[in-house]
Write a protein that holds these residues in place. Structure first.
Motif: not given
Length: 423
Positions: A16, A62, A215-219
């Motif tokens: 992210e 981030r 960007r969104r990355i849950p895992d």
């Protein structure tokens, strides 16, 4: 070698955080790993690769991810010379000198008959990496003494003799300090209010604007173990790389031509930084060559370092926001953040809602936006709403290509900066 490996890691993990912030963190880490063992002759002295780097951006950028990741990799490679999480000037200098809180050498309970200067003089230099994702926790707000002393440490080439009334003298064998920190624009202003702008520390500080990528990355996946092992292996070898760096004849000729022809930064708030820009560039050249475990600086190293630094400088103004002595800096910072995320021009009522509690009325907002336009931060375009036309506000972003010249090729940064900026 190392930067290419790291970009492969970033490509696979789809982080992210921006690749630009990650690469700056890695560059800073390399400077810390090299300490003072690699140096470039410069007149009667040397340029060494230590740097002060600050990642500045909103909380969602981030920054901590980029900083903590290189810290973990350095620890895996056996690096241990990190500064404490929080320190005063006095405690930091004692740590550098290897002394406890009473002024005794650590591990020694009786100082009788021991000459501290003889004891510490055997060390050629003392390395330290101040690496904090929340730099305000380490530096504090408007800590003039701390900042002034850190500025002195950036290019010191001799032992540092620190004496204060009522305390034992502290002698530090040639301090070699690297700094990598993260902060937000508003917190940056608290650490370095306008009255501190003339301090030497800020001319030595590279301020890296870090944007949210969206960007969104849950895992997030784990780092590729093979690539991780290769990166750690290079970091281990960097800790023993030693010798004089040398510019190839082609790189040396480019260096001279670029230095003579450089016209300075567009944003004149960084006039003190400009006086150190040449040294910053040479430090980056050393680091770029070292990433391939070389002491010889080739033309490609110089061109990459100049493009990387020039791109950083192009966006450096974003780290300051509407930085000044007026009372509207925080509100202007909010407006800039809103316009940064907007995918279209915004009209006055849309901008007023988020800042209404901070302003006396729409007229004050209009006056602030007018000041921001005069500062070349914001521009207006005509926006149609039904049958009516309004003034819409958007960030003023001069194209990156305007700063290209025969020495600056931004295509060398593919994979590091957004592809749309290269078009």
């Amino acid at each position: 070698m190392l930067i290419d490996l790291y970009l492969k890691v970033l490509g696979e993990s789809n982080t992210e955080c921006s690749e630009f912030a990650h690469v700056w963190s890695m560059v800073s880490a390399v400077g810390a790993l090299l300490e003072r063992r690699v140096k470039l002759p410069f007149g009667d002295n040397y340029v060494v690769p230590n740097q002060y780097v600050m990642l500045v951006g909103p909380p969602g950028a981030r920054k901590s991810t980029a900083i903590k990741q290189v810290m973990r990799l350095m620890e895996e490679a056996g690096y241990t010379k990190f500064a404490a999480d929080k320190a005063t000037v006095q405690s930091l200098w004692r740590d550098l000198a290897g002394l406890d809180e009473f002024g005794n050498p650590k591990g020694t309970t009786d100082l009788a008959g021991i000459d501290l200067e003889d004891l510490l003089g055997a060390k050629e230099y003392t390395p330290l990496f101040i690496c904090r994702d929340e730099m305000a926790d380490f530096l504090g707000d408007a800590n003039l003494e701390f900042v002034r002393n850190l500025g002195t440490m950036w290019d010191i080439d001799r032992p540092y003799d620190y004496r204060v009334k009522g305390a034992a003298p502290v002698v530090i064998p040639t301090p070699t300090i690297n700094l990598l920190g993260g902060t937000t624009p508003s917190q940056y202003h608290k650490m370095f209010p306008p009255e501190m702008e003339g301090q030497g520390f800020l001319s030595r500080l590279i301020r890296v604007a870090v944007r949210e990528t969206g960007r969104r990355i849950p895992d997030p996946p784990k780092m590729n173990p093979e690539l991780r092992a290769q990166i750690v292996s290079v970091m281990e070898r960097l800790q023993v790389l030693s010798g004089e760096a040398k510019l190839s004849s082609e790189a040396n000729e480019l260096r001279k031509q670029q230095y003579i022809s450089w016209k300075g930064l567009r944003d004149k708030r960084f006039v003190t930084y400009e006086t150190r820009r040449y040294t910053h560039l040479m430090k980056l050249c050393i680091i770029k060559a070292a990433c391939s475990l070389r002491l010889n600086i080739e033309e490609e190293d110089f061109r990459w370092a100049n493009a990387f630094l020039s791109y950083t400088e192009f966006h450096m103004g974003a780290t300051q926001g509407f930085y000044g002595k007026g009372d509207s800096g925080d509100v202007a910072g909010i407006l800039l953040a809103i316009l940064e995320k907007a995918d279209r021009p915004l009209i006055l009522p849309e901008l007023y809602k988020p800042v209404a509690m901070h302003m006396k009325g729409m007229a004050e907002l209009h006056q602030l936006l007018d000041s921001m336009m005069k500062a070349d931060m914001v521009q207006t375009v005509k926006v149609k709403n039904g049958n009516d036309m309004f003034s819409g506000f958007m960030l003023k972003r001069p194209p990156l290509r305007e700063t290209e010249d025969e020495f600056t090729d931004y295509t060398l940064l593919r994979g590091i900066i957004p592809i749309e900026e290269l078009m």
